[in-house]
Structure formats: structure tokens, C-alpha cells
Design a protein around this motif. Structure first.
Motif, PDB file in Angstrom:
ATOM      1  N   TYR A  36     -18.910  22.514  -7.977  1.00 48.92           N
ATOM      2  CA  TYR A  36     -19.509  22.507  -9.341  1.00 48.92           C
ATOM      3  C   TYR A  36     -20.570  21.288  -9.607  1.00 48.92           C
ATOM      4  CZ  TYR A  36     -17.206  26.923 -10.870  1.00 48.92           C
ATOM      5  OH  TYR A  36     -16.846  28.192 -11.083  1.00 48.92           O
ATOM      6  N   ARG A  51     -15.056  30.402   1.399  1.00 44.96           N
ATOM      7  CA  ARG A  51     -13.731  30.928   1.811  1.00 44.96           C
ATOM      8  C   ARG A  51     -13.392  30.337   3.349  1.00 44.96           C
ATOM      9  NH1 ARG A  51     -11.925  34.186  -2.003  1.00 44.96           N
ATOM     10  NH2 ARG A  51     -13.311  35.283  -3.468  1.00 44.96           N
ATOM     11  N   PHE A  89     -17.788  18.464  -8.552  1.00 45.77           N
ATOM     12  CA  PHE A  89     -16.579  18.575  -8.536  1.00 45.77           C
ATOM     13  C   PHE A  89     -16.169  19.466  -7.337  1.00 45.77           C
ATOM     14  CE2 PHE A  89     -15.263  16.373 -12.426  1.00 45.77           C
ATOM     15  CZ  PHE A  89     -16.244  16.373 -12.969  1.00 45.77           C
ATOM     16  N   SER A  95      -7.056  32.816  -4.808  1.00 43.97           N
ATOM     17  CA  SER A  95      -7.630  34.046  -5.514  1.00 43.97           C
ATOM     18  C   SER A  95      -6.836  35.206  -5.450  1.00 43.97           C
ATOM     19  CB  SER A  95      -8.993  34.420  -4.908  1.00 43.97           C
ATOM     20  OG  SER A  95      -8.907  34.726  -3.479  1.00 43.97           O
ATOM     21  N   TYR A 100      -7.410  33.302 -11.904  1.00 39.77           N
ATOM     22  CA  TYR A 100      -8.137  32.891 -11.282  1.00 39.77           C
ATOM     23  C   TYR A 100      -8.306  31.235 -11.694  1.00 39.77           C
ATOM     24  CZ  TYR A 100     -11.821  33.205  -7.966  1.00 39.77           C
ATOM     25  OH  TYR A 100     -12.767  33.215  -6.700  1.00 39.77           O
ATOM     26  N   LYS A 101      -7.084  30.441 -11.571  1.00 33.17           N
ATOM     27  CA  LYS A 101      -7.124  28.992 -12.032  1.00 33.17           C
ATOM     28  C   LYS A 101      -7.667  28.259 -11.173  1.00 33.17           C
ATOM     29  CE  LYS A 101      -2.709  27.680 -12.579  1.00 33.17           C
ATOM     30  NZ  LYS A 101      -1.365  27.658 -13.030  1.00 33.17           N
ATOM     31  N   LEU A 102      -8.673  27.631 -11.469  1.00 32.51           N
ATOM     32  CA  LEU A 102      -9.323  26.700 -10.659  1.00 32.51           C
ATOM     33  C   LEU A 102      -8.745  25.193 -10.708  1.00 32.51           C
ATOM     34  CD1 LEU A 102     -13.007  27.264 -11.099  1.00 32.51           C
ATOM     35  CD2 LEU A 102     -11.939  27.693  -9.077  1.00 32.51           C
ATOM     36  N   PHE A 104      -9.524  21.298 -10.018  1.00 33.17           N
ATOM     37  CA  PHE A 104     -10.538  20.556  -9.902  1.00 33.17           C
ATOM     38  C   PHE A 104     -10.301  19.442  -9.160  1.00 33.17           C
ATOM     39  CE2 PHE A 104     -14.288  22.665 -11.629  1.00 33.17           C
ATOM     40  CZ  PHE A 104     -13.570  23.734 -12.070  1.00 33.17           C
ATOM     41  N   GLY A 105     -10.975  18.504  -8.526  1.00 32.49           N
ATOM     42  CA  GLY A 105     -10.947  17.166  -7.979  1.00 32.49           C
ATOM     43  C   GLY A 105     -11.245  16.355  -9.184  1.00 32.49           C
ATOM     44  N   LYS A 106     -11.335  14.906  -9.026  1.00 32.54           N
ATOM     45  CA  LYS A 106     -11.787  14.398 -10.114  1.00 32.54           C
ATOM     46  C   LYS A 106     -13.263  14.091 -10.317  1.00 32.54           C
ATOM     47  CE  LYS A 106      -7.423  11.754 -10.616  1.00 32.54           C
ATOM     48  NZ  LYS A 106      -6.914  10.265 -10.902  1.00 32.54           N
TER      49      LYS A 106
ATOM     50  N   TYR B  33     -11.533  31.528 -20.082  1.00 29.65           N
ATOM     51  CA  TYR B  33     -10.664  30.455 -19.640  1.00 29.65           C
ATOM     52  C   TYR B  33     -10.735  29.309 -20.600  1.00 29.65           C
ATOM     53  CZ  TYR B  33     -10.720  33.064 -15.175  1.00 29.65           C
ATOM     54  OH  TYR B  33     -10.842  33.852 -14.337  1.00 29.65           O
ATOM     55  N   TYR B  35     -10.519  25.210 -20.364  1.00 31.12           N
ATOM     56  CA  TYR B  35     -10.243  23.791 -19.642  1.00 31.12           C
ATOM     57  C   TYR B  35     -10.435  22.649 -20.464  1.00 31.12           C
ATOM     58  CZ  TYR B  35     -10.273  26.149 -15.307  1.00 31.12           C
ATOM     59  OH  TYR B  35      -9.891  27.149 -14.136  1.00 31.12           O
ATOM     60  N   GLN B  37     -11.338  18.745 -20.391  1.00 32.78           N
ATOM     61  CA  GLN B  37     -11.813  17.496 -19.587  1.00 32.78           C
ATOM     62  C   GLN B  37     -11.912  16.356 -20.158  1.00 32.78           C
ATOM     63  OE1 GLN B  37     -16.001  18.150 -18.156  1.00 32.78           O
ATOM     64  NE2 GLN B  37     -15.839  17.131 -16.241  1.00 32.78           N
ATOM     65  N   GLN B  41     -12.787  12.505 -15.563  1.00 37.59           N
ATOM     66  CA  GLN B  41     -11.844  13.538 -14.957  1.00 37.59           C
ATOM     67  C   GLN B  41     -12.352  14.746 -14.598  1.00 37.59           C
ATOM     68  OE1 GLN B  41      -8.655  12.579 -13.661  1.00 37.59           O
ATOM     69  NE2 GLN B  41      -9.255  10.547 -14.523  1.00 37.59           N
ATOM     70  N   GLY B  42     -12.006  15.616 -13.581  1.00 37.41           N
ATOM     71  CA  GLY B  42     -12.239  16.891 -13.587  1.00 37.41           C
ATOM     72  C   GLY B  42     -11.561  17.810 -14.717  1.00 37.41           C
ATOM     73  N   PRO B  43     -12.215  18.978 -14.937  1.00 37.32           N
ATOM     74  CA  PRO B  43     -11.612  19.909 -16.055  1.00 37.32           C
ATOM     75  C   PRO B  43     -10.190  20.388 -15.327  1.00 37.32           C
ATOM     76  CG  PRO B  43     -13.907  20.613 -15.167  1.00 37.32           C
ATOM     77  CD  PRO B  43     -13.468  19.243 -14.254  1.00 37.32           C
ATOM     78  N   PHE B  45      -6.951  23.132 -16.316  1.00 34.84           N
ATOM     79  CA  PHE B  45      -6.621  24.355 -16.762  1.00 34.84           C
ATOM     80  C   PHE B  45      -5.917  24.413 -18.021  1.00 34.84           C
ATOM     81  CE2 PHE B  45      -6.239  28.846 -16.609  1.00 34.84           C
ATOM     82  CZ  PHE B  45      -4.798  29.130 -16.857  1.00 34.84           C
ATOM     83  N   TYR B  48      -5.697  31.072 -19.707  1.00 29.37           N
ATOM     84  CA  TYR B  48      -6.678  32.240 -19.019  1.00 29.37           C
ATOM     85  C   TYR B  48      -6.244  33.616 -20.007  1.00 29.37           C
ATOM     86  CZ  TYR B  48      -7.396  36.156 -16.047  1.00 29.37           C
ATOM     87  OH  TYR B  48      -7.757  37.539 -15.390  1.00 29.37           O
ATOM     88  N   ASP B  56      -2.198  33.624 -18.488  1.00 28.20           N
ATOM     89  CA  ASP B  56      -1.519  32.388 -18.180  1.00 28.20           C
ATOM     90  C   ASP B  56      -1.722  31.359 -19.155  1.00 28.20           C
ATOM     91  OD1 ASP B  56      -0.882  30.231 -16.593  1.00 28.20           O
ATOM     92  OD2 ASP B  56      -1.632  30.806 -14.850  1.00 28.20           O
ATOM     93  N   SER B  58      -0.070  28.468 -18.725  1.00 27.46           N
ATOM     94  CA  SER B  58       0.881  27.551 -18.240  1.00 27.46           C
ATOM     95  C   SER B  58       0.147  26.019 -18.278  1.00 27.46           C
ATOM     96  CB  SER B  58       1.027  27.519 -16.864  1.00 27.46           C
ATOM     97  OG  SER B  58      -0.166  27.862 -16.023  1.00 27.46           O
ATOM     98  N   LEU B  91     -13.550  22.692 -22.712  1.00 30.77           N
ATOM     99  CA  LEU B  91     -14.349  23.619 -21.979  1.00 30.77           C
ATOM    100  C   LEU B  91     -14.122  25.141 -21.998  1.00 30.77           C
ATOM    101  CD1 LEU B  91     -15.361  21.486 -18.750  1.00 30.77           C
ATOM    102  CD2 LEU B  91     -17.094  22.109 -20.887  1.00 30.77           C
ATOM    103  N   LEU B  98     -11.486  39.465 -12.059  1.00 28.45           N
ATOM    104  CA  LEU B  98     -10.630  38.646 -11.301  1.00 28.45           C
ATOM    105  C   LEU B  98     -11.597  38.636  -9.926  1.00 28.45           C
ATOM    106  CD1 LEU B  98      -7.233  39.885 -11.456  1.00 28.45           C
ATOM    107  CD2 LEU B  98      -7.924  37.712 -12.227  1.00 28.45           C
ATOM    108  N   ASN B  99     -11.485  37.522  -9.199  1.00 28.05           N
ATOM    109  CA  ASN B  99     -12.032  37.272  -7.713  1.00 28.05           C
ATOM    110  C   ASN B  99     -13.527  37.540  -7.545  1.00 28.05           C
ATOM    111  OD1 ASN B  99      -9.478  36.905  -6.910  1.00 28.05           O
ATOM    112  ND2 ASN B  99      -9.112  39.341  -6.566  1.00 28.05           N
ATOM    113  N   LEU B 103     -17.136  31.284 -12.180  1.00 29.88           N
ATOM    114  CA  LEU B 103     -16.821  30.993 -13.569  1.00 29.88           C
ATOM    115  C   LEU B 103     -18.102  30.214 -14.213  1.00 29.88           C
ATOM    116  CD1 LEU B 103     -13.983  31.298 -12.912  1.00 29.88           C
ATOM    117  CD2 LEU B 103     -13.335  29.325 -14.253  1.00 29.88           C
TER     118      LEU B 103
END
Lengths: 114, 114
Positions: A36, A51, A89, A95, A100-102, A104-106, B33, B35, B37, B41-43, B45, B48, B56, B58, B91, B98-99, B103
Motif C-alpha cells: 500500500y 500471491r 506499507f 485469505s 480479510y485481516k491485513l 501491516f509492516g511499520k 473494516y 483500523y 494508525q 506505525q502501520g495500520p 486491525f 471487520y 471479527d 479481535s 481508518l 471476501l478475497n 481494501l
């Protein structure tokens, strides 16, 4: 536990140069890896994704390289332009799960100098 | 509008107050969703929705956070008894299901708790 590790934290590149951002993941259930791009004051926008059934994907100046055995993937931006200056990011997701919980890196703040 | 719309864009509140953040997803998108941020930092979760139900939740940090999507379109994130640590950009994103691989994020609601 940080499931997706991204480096470098910041990167400065000259116009026309190659920008390389690296990510590593731990969860072998991840099977979709998007990148992203986020400009200041905006939400992240999908740039390119891969993928694990392929080792490389190219879209214009942007290429993802994927190494499944090493659990690493990277973004290459060829002929970097000042307009590419943004935060990038990497992310990963399982999947096949119920959502569809992404993860992310920092992020990497890329600056492309004119 | 064509994109994900979030209001307010900025919210400043005092510690202990109640806050509501609204998200209007892309028309026809069934998945929504939230998120969070934090600076640099990255977003991360939070929750959902698939349709009206929270599939979800969580990622919600504690029971002060709650989100609803009563008619399967607009969603509201509710934060009770706000704390300074809640300060972040919240965010919202939506997808067609799904899939789908992508996003679509809004520009976020920046929450500052004094």
C-alpha cells in the motif's frame, strides 16, 4: 509479536534511481501480500500485490519479488520519481480465513529527490 | 461519493469523554473494516463487518471500544471514556467481499485526546 517486519524505516533516492523496500513475515498461513502507498493526510491505497505461487510480479515501474522459502518479499520502484515520495506499507493476510485481516509492516518513508 | 467517506476528519476531545467516528463505505461493498494508525506505525486491525454483523472484533483493544453497522452500510466506531493513548488516526476501509484482493481506505479520522 510483529508478524511483518519492514525495512528500511526511511529511504532517500535520487530521481531516476531504484527504490527497494524489504519485508519478512513469520506466519506461513499468509498467502496474499499487498503493498500500500500512503500520501500525507490520505488513506493507504493498494499499489500492487502478489500471491506466493509466483516469484515476481511487475506493474509498470513497480515490481514485487517474492521468496517463499525465506519468507521474504520486496518492492522495487524503478526510475523513481518525486511523485513517488510517500510512505509504503507491506502487508500480509491469510485469505483462506474467515476474514480479510491485513497485517501491516511499520512502513517506509520514501523521499525521491529531484 | 465514489470513495470511502469518514467523518469527522479531525476530532479533539478531553480525557474521559465519549466519541463517535462515522464511516460511509463505497456503495455496494459488503465488507467493512476499522483500523487504527498511530504515528509512525502501520495500520492495526480493529474490527471487520460482513454485512451487519461483526465477523471479527479481535482487534478492539478493550471494552471501551465498540462498533456498529446496523443496516449493513454506514458504520460507527464508538469510544467510551477516552484516554490519551487512544489518540491516533482511525481508518475505515471497505471491499466488495471476501478475497477480492483490495481494501479501499478512507482518509481517516484523526482523534486527539487531551
Amino acid at each position: 509479536q510483529q508478524q511483518v517486519k519492514q525495512s528500511p524505516q526511511s529511504l532517500i533516492v535520487q530521481k531516476g534511481g531504484i527504490s527497494i523496500i524489504n519485508c519478512a513475515y513469520e506466519n506461513t498461513a499468509f498467502d496474499y501480500f499487498p503493498w500500500y502507498q500512503q500520501f500525507p493526510g490520505k488513506g493507504p491505497a493498494l499499489l500492487i500485490a502478489i500471491r506466493p505461487d509466483v516469484s515476481e510480479k511487475k506493474e509498470g515501474r513497480f515490481t514485487i519479488s517474492f521468496n517463499k522459502s525465506a519468507k521474504q518479499f520486496s518492492l522495487h520502484i524503478m526510475d523513481s520519481q518525486p511523485g513517488d515520495s510517500a510512505t509504503y506499507f507491506c502487508a500480509a493476510v491469510n485469505s483462506g480465513g474467515s476474514n480479510y485481516k491485513l497485517t501491516f509492516g511499520k512502513g517506509t518513508l520514501l523521499t525521491v529527490n529531484p | 461519493g465514489a470513495g470511502v467517506s469518514q467523518t469527522p476528519s479531525n476530532k479533539v476531545t478531553e480525557k474521559g469523554k465519549y466519541v463517535e467516528l462515522r464511516c460511509d463505505p463505497i456503495s455496494g461493498h459488503t465488507a467493512l473494516y476499522w483500523y487504527r494508525q498511530s504515528l509512525g506505525q502501520g495500520p492495526e486491525f480493529l474490527i471487520y463487518f460482513q454485512g451487519t454483523g461483526a465477523a471479527d472484533d479481535s482487534g478492539l483493544p478493550n471494552d471501551r471500544f465498540f462498533a456498529v453497522r446496523p443496516e449493513g452500510s454506514v458504520s460507527t466506531l464508538k469510544i467510551q471514556r477516552t484516554e490519551r493513548g487512544d489518540s491516533a488516526v482511525y481508518l475505515c476501509a471497505s471491499s466488495a467481499g471476501l478475497n477480492t484482493g483490495e481494501l479501499f481506505f478512507g482518509e481517516g479520522s484523526r482523534l486527539t485526546v487531551l
